[in-house]
Design a protein around this motif. Sequence first.
Motif, PDB file in Angstrom:
ATOM      1  N   THR A   1     -58.882  48.395  -7.155  1.00  0.00           N
ATOM      2  CA  THR A   1     -58.138  47.160  -6.895  1.00  0.00           C
ATOM      3  C   THR A   1     -57.059  46.996  -7.959  1.00  0.00           C
ATOM      4  O   THR A   1     -57.118  47.630  -9.018  1.00  0.00           O
ATOM      5  CB  THR A   1     -59.063  45.931  -6.938  1.00  0.00           C
ATOM      6  OG1 THR A   1     -59.610  45.812  -8.252  1.00  0.00           O
ATOM      7  CG2 THR A   1     -60.208  46.078  -5.942  1.00  0.00           C
TER       8      THR A   1
ATOM      9  N   TYR B   1     -57.700  46.141 -11.789  1.00  0.00           N
ATOM     10  CA  TYR B   1     -58.069  47.165 -12.778  1.00  0.00           C
ATOM     11  C   TYR B   1     -56.814  47.798 -13.382  1.00  0.00           C
ATOM     12  O   TYR B   1     -55.942  48.285 -12.664  1.00  0.00           O
ATOM     13  CB  TYR B   1     -58.925  48.246 -12.124  1.00  0.00           C
ATOM     14  CG  TYR B   1     -59.216  49.399 -13.053  1.00  0.00           C
ATOM     15  CD1 TYR B   1     -60.089  49.247 -14.127  1.00  0.00           C
ATOM     16  CD2 TYR B   1     -58.589  50.625 -12.879  1.00  0.00           C
ATOM     17  CE1 TYR B   1     -60.332  50.301 -14.995  1.00  0.00           C
ATOM     18  CE2 TYR B   1     -58.833  51.686 -13.742  1.00  0.00           C
ATOM     19  CZ  TYR B   1     -59.704  51.508 -14.798  1.00  0.00           C
ATOM     20  OH  TYR B   1     -59.937  52.549 -15.654  1.00  0.00           O
TER      21      TYR B   1
ATOM     22  N   PRO C   1     -55.444  50.814 -15.386  1.00  0.00           N
ATOM     23  CA  PRO C   1     -55.903  52.147 -15.778  1.00  0.00           C
ATOM     24  C   PRO C   1     -55.591  52.455 -17.250  1.00  0.00           C
ATOM     25  O   PRO C   1     -54.670  51.885 -17.818  1.00  0.00           O
ATOM     26  CB  PRO C   1     -55.103  53.072 -14.857  1.00  0.00           C
ATOM     27  CG  PRO C   1     -53.892  52.296 -14.479  1.00  0.00           C
ATOM     28  CD  PRO C   1     -54.324  50.851 -14.439  1.00  0.00           C
TER      29      PRO C   1
ATOM     30  N   LEU D   1     -51.329  56.256 -17.337  1.00  0.00           N
ATOM     31  CA  LEU D   1     -50.387  56.121 -16.226  1.00  0.00           C
ATOM     32  C   LEU D   1     -49.634  57.431 -16.046  1.00  0.00           C
ATOM     33  O   LEU D   1     -48.512  57.572 -16.525  1.00  0.00           O
ATOM     34  CB  LEU D   1     -49.394  54.997 -16.510  1.00  0.00           C
ATOM     35  CG  LEU D   1     -49.889  53.575 -16.347  1.00  0.00           C
ATOM     36  CD1 LEU D   1     -48.975  52.595 -17.048  1.00  0.00           C
ATOM     37  CD2 LEU D   1     -49.979  53.231 -14.873  1.00  0.00           C
ATOM     38  N   PRO D   2     -50.257  58.394 -15.357  1.00  0.00           N
ATOM     39  CA  PRO D   2     -49.572  59.669 -15.173  1.00  0.00           C
ATOM     40  C   PRO D   2     -48.219  59.475 -14.500  1.00  0.00           C
ATOM     41  O   PRO D   2     -48.085  58.625 -13.630  1.00  0.00           O
ATOM     42  CB  PRO D   2     -50.518  60.464 -14.263  1.00  0.00           C
ATOM     43  CG  PRO D   2     -51.766  59.677 -14.126  1.00  0.00           C
ATOM     44  CD  PRO D   2     -51.538  58.312 -14.652  1.00  0.00           C
TER      45      PRO D   2
ATOM     46  N   GLU E   1     -39.567  50.895  -5.648  1.00  0.00           N
ATOM     47  CA  GLU E   1     -40.303  50.353  -4.505  1.00  0.00           C
ATOM     48  C   GLU E   1     -41.663  49.794  -4.919  1.00  0.00           C
ATOM     49  O   GLU E   1     -42.153  50.071  -6.014  1.00  0.00           O
ATOM     50  CB  GLU E   1     -40.519  51.461  -3.462  1.00  0.00           C
ATOM     51  CG  GLU E   1     -39.268  51.863  -2.698  1.00  0.00           C
ATOM     52  CD  GLU E   1     -38.701  50.713  -1.894  1.00  0.00           C
ATOM     53  OE1 GLU E   1     -39.481  49.905  -1.353  1.00  0.00           O
ATOM     54  OE2 GLU E   1     -37.463  50.613  -1.818  1.00  0.00           O
TER      55      GLU E   1
ATOM     56  N   GLY F   1     -45.505  49.470  -5.417  1.00  0.00           N
ATOM     57  CA  GLY F   1     -46.556  50.449  -5.650  1.00  0.00           C
ATOM     58  C   GLY F   1     -46.125  51.645  -6.477  1.00  0.00           C
ATOM     59  O   GLY F   1     -46.799  52.670  -6.504  1.00  0.00           O
TER      60      GLY F   1
ATOM     61  N   GLY G   1     -45.748  51.434  -9.747  1.00  0.00           N
ATOM     62  CA  GLY G   1     -46.280  51.274 -11.109  1.00  0.00           C
ATOM     63  C   GLY G   1     -45.460  50.405 -12.042  1.00  0.00           C
ATOM     64  O   GLY G   1     -45.676  50.433 -13.260  1.00  0.00           O
TER      65      GLY G   1
ATOM     66  N   THR H   1     -45.342  46.993 -12.431  1.00  0.00           N
ATOM     67  CA  THR H   1     -46.144  45.947 -13.071  1.00  0.00           C
ATOM     68  C   THR H   1     -47.121  46.538 -14.084  1.00  0.00           C
ATOM     69  O   THR H   1     -47.242  46.049 -15.209  1.00  0.00           O
ATOM     70  CB  THR H   1     -46.919  45.145 -12.000  1.00  0.00           C
ATOM     71  OG1 THR H   1     -45.960  44.496 -11.156  1.00  0.00           O
ATOM     72  CG2 THR H   1     -47.821  44.100 -12.619  1.00  0.00           C
TER      73      THR H   1
ATOM     74  N   TYR I   1     -43.926  57.997  -5.694  1.00  0.00           N
ATOM     75  CA  TYR I   1     -44.746  59.154  -6.049  1.00  0.00           C
ATOM     76  C   TYR I   1     -44.833  60.143  -4.881  1.00  0.00           C
ATOM     77  O   TYR I   1     -44.909  59.741  -3.729  1.00  0.00           O
ATOM     78  CB  TYR I   1     -46.166  58.699  -6.394  1.00  0.00           C
ATOM     79  CG  TYR I   1     -46.252  57.784  -7.591  1.00  0.00           C
ATOM     80  CD1 TYR I   1     -45.927  58.235  -8.867  1.00  0.00           C
ATOM     81  CD2 TYR I   1     -46.679  56.466  -7.449  1.00  0.00           C
ATOM     82  CE1 TYR I   1     -46.028  57.393  -9.964  1.00  0.00           C
ATOM     83  CE2 TYR I   1     -46.784  55.621  -8.540  1.00  0.00           C
ATOM     84  CZ  TYR I   1     -46.455  56.091  -9.794  1.00  0.00           C
ATOM     85  OH  TYR I   1     -46.555  55.260 -10.878  1.00  0.00           O
TER      86      TYR I   1
ATOM     87  N   ARG J   1     -59.415  57.135 -11.349  1.00  0.00           N
ATOM     88  CA  ARG J   1     -60.201  56.214 -10.508  1.00  0.00           C
ATOM     89  C   ARG J   1     -61.430  56.913  -9.951  1.00  0.00           C
ATOM     90  O   ARG J   1     -62.500  56.314  -9.859  1.00  0.00           O
ATOM     91  CB  ARG J   1     -59.373  55.699  -9.336  1.00  0.00           C
ATOM     92  CG  ARG J   1     -57.940  55.376  -9.666  1.00  0.00           C
ATOM     93  CD  ARG J   1     -57.860  54.122 -10.501  1.00  0.00           C
ATOM     94  NE  ARG J   1     -56.474  53.894 -10.906  1.00  0.00           N
ATOM     95  CZ  ARG J   1     -55.866  52.736 -10.814  1.00  0.00           C
ATOM     96  NH1 ARG J   1     -56.500  51.685 -10.345  1.00  0.00           N
ATOM     97  NH2 ARG J   1     -54.622  52.625 -11.219  1.00  0.00           N
TER      98      ARG J   1
HETATM   99  N1  ADP Z   1     -48.802  56.104 -12.693  1.00  0.00           N
HETATM  100  C1  ADP Z   1     -49.885  55.422 -12.334  1.00  0.00           C
HETATM  101  N2  ADP Z   1     -51.108  55.765 -12.805  1.00  0.00           N
HETATM  102  C2  ADP Z   1     -52.211  55.081 -12.461  1.00  0.00           C
HETATM  103  N3  ADP Z   1     -52.215  54.040 -11.619  1.00  0.00           N
HETATM  104  C3  ADP Z   1     -51.020  53.649 -11.098  1.00  0.00           C
HETATM  105  C4  ADP Z   1     -49.814  54.316 -11.437  1.00  0.00           C
HETATM  106  N4  ADP Z   1     -48.799  53.719 -10.782  1.00  0.00           N
HETATM  107  C5  ADP Z   1     -49.342  52.739 -10.063  1.00  0.00           C
HETATM  108  N5  ADP Z   1     -50.673  52.686 -10.253  1.00  0.00           N
HETATM  109  C6  ADP Z   1     -51.609  51.761  -9.625  1.00  0.00           C
HETATM  110  O1  ADP Z   1     -51.097  51.442  -8.330  1.00  0.00           O
HETATM  111  C7  ADP Z   1     -51.177  50.053  -8.073  1.00  0.00           C
HETATM  112  C8  ADP Z   1     -49.788  49.501  -7.863  1.00  0.00           C
HETATM  113  O2  ADP Z   1     -49.053  49.560  -9.065  1.00  0.00           O
HETATM  114  P1  ADP Z   1     -48.115  48.365  -9.556  1.00  0.00           P
HETATM  115  O3  ADP Z   1     -47.882  48.543 -11.003  1.00  0.00           O
HETATM  116  O4  ADP Z   1     -48.687  47.062  -9.096  1.00  0.00           O
HETATM  117  O5  ADP Z   1     -46.799  48.704  -8.731  1.00  0.00           O
HETATM  118  P2  ADP Z   1     -45.487  47.828  -8.519  1.00  0.00           P
HETATM  119  O6  ADP Z   1     -45.496  46.737  -9.544  1.00  0.00           O
HETATM  120  O7  ADP Z   1     -44.373  48.807  -8.713  1.00  0.00           O
HETATM  121  O8  ADP Z   1     -45.554  47.327  -7.110  1.00  0.00           O
HETATM  122  C9  ADP Z   1     -51.905  49.451  -9.255  1.00  0.00           C
HETATM  123  O9  ADP Z   1     -53.267  49.348  -8.949  1.00  0.00           O
HETATM  124  C10 ADP Z   1     -51.687  50.448 -10.377  1.00  0.00           C
HETATM  125  O10 ADP Z   1     -52.746  50.433 -11.284  1.00  0.00           O
END
Ligand code: ADP
Length: 379
Positions: free
Chosen positions: A14, A17, A19, A22-23, A53, A55, A57, A59, A196, A208
Amino acid sequence: MSKIFKEGGENKFTTSYIPDALPHREEQIEQLVNIISEGIELDAFMIPVLYGETGTGKTTTVIHVLNIINKKYMDKVKVRRINATTYSRSYLAVKALAQDIVPVPDRGLSIEEILNRLYDKLDIQDTYYVFAIDDADELVRREKGRILELLTRIEENYDRRLLYPIVVVRNIKYIDALPRHITSKLGGMRIHFPSYNKNQLKDILKERIEKGIKEGGITQNAIECATFNTEKLVGGNARELLHIILKAGKIAEKSDDPSINAEHVRQAVFETYSSTLSSGLTLSKEKDRNMRILWALYKAVQGKPDTYYIDDEILEKTFEIYSSTFHLEDLSKSDLPDILLDMAIYEVQNLITLDNGKLTIAHYPVNTVYNKLTQKLFF
Ligand SMILES: Nc1ncnc2c1ncn2[C@@H]1O[C@H](COP(=O)(O)OP(=O)(O)O)[C@@H](O)[C@H]1O
Ligand SMILES: [Mg+2]
């Protein structure tokens, strides 16, 4: 007890969480840390704009960076992230930001007065205020960048910089559309968050899976299938990938299976995106050879739910089923791969498709398709 998820493992999929790693965002993180550090240490700061876009990463990266800055400068800084979609006007956003530092009466103060109070307090406390305005598209678009103008203008009345805003948007075009006198203050520091691809999504998934899923609780084919679908159907949105895995895990649990397999993933994808996918299931040609071949293929895969790639064994079995069911001389075994390849490219991309040059069953659940084809062919 779940066979699939570790205790509390569902939470790792979710957005709440955060991580550890952040690869594929190492560069963005480093860049942003540098911009803020140089701002604080050298008093040289231009508002950075993060864009990409949903998702990708943004935020999560911002949260990481704010944590790093917080640790690095300890009591010299105060960090904060606000989600701009919660605040319909710049006034409300500024108020929310200020309230963390200094009491703001409910009414009576202009936005400039609030900012002055904030600034005075930071000045007295000798504190740098580093904050992110997340999801700022609407706020920036609606008020033509007023919030950015205000935040940069106030600095001009003081001899040192105490406010360090970071702007996060999905679409950079709202920033580009701002008047020159604002964009010039932004300084053009932009950090792009590209979507990605499949391999990057696999790297993201690793942490995860390690933390959230039991040993052997997910197959490699399930991972291939989920990451491929995420790249192709939802433009490499990591949030969607995590959502698909979580959903597939619940489907596996419900059917009491020991691990998430490719079919669980297809079911999760189908339940989530069936509206986007549906056109692929309307096969136009009635009862012709290609439909018979597809039927034989899906029958061959039935009972092997973890199938993702269509390998030689499946081809063999498909041919066997075709021959023994239809007793027709219109298909030779050696032609089968090319026929399927052709179909994947020109005809039924949603049923069988190419992943990195290999034929796969990526999107639709096998049972759903098999039943539909049986209906079409035999009834
Ligand atoms: N590089 C990354 N490594 C690990 N988790 C990621 C990565 N990029 C995104 N996520 C995960 O994907 C989800 C969406 O990321 P988020 O930061 O909310 O994206 P955005 O703000 O660009 O919409 C979150 O749960 C985040 O933890
Ligand atoms: Mg976000």
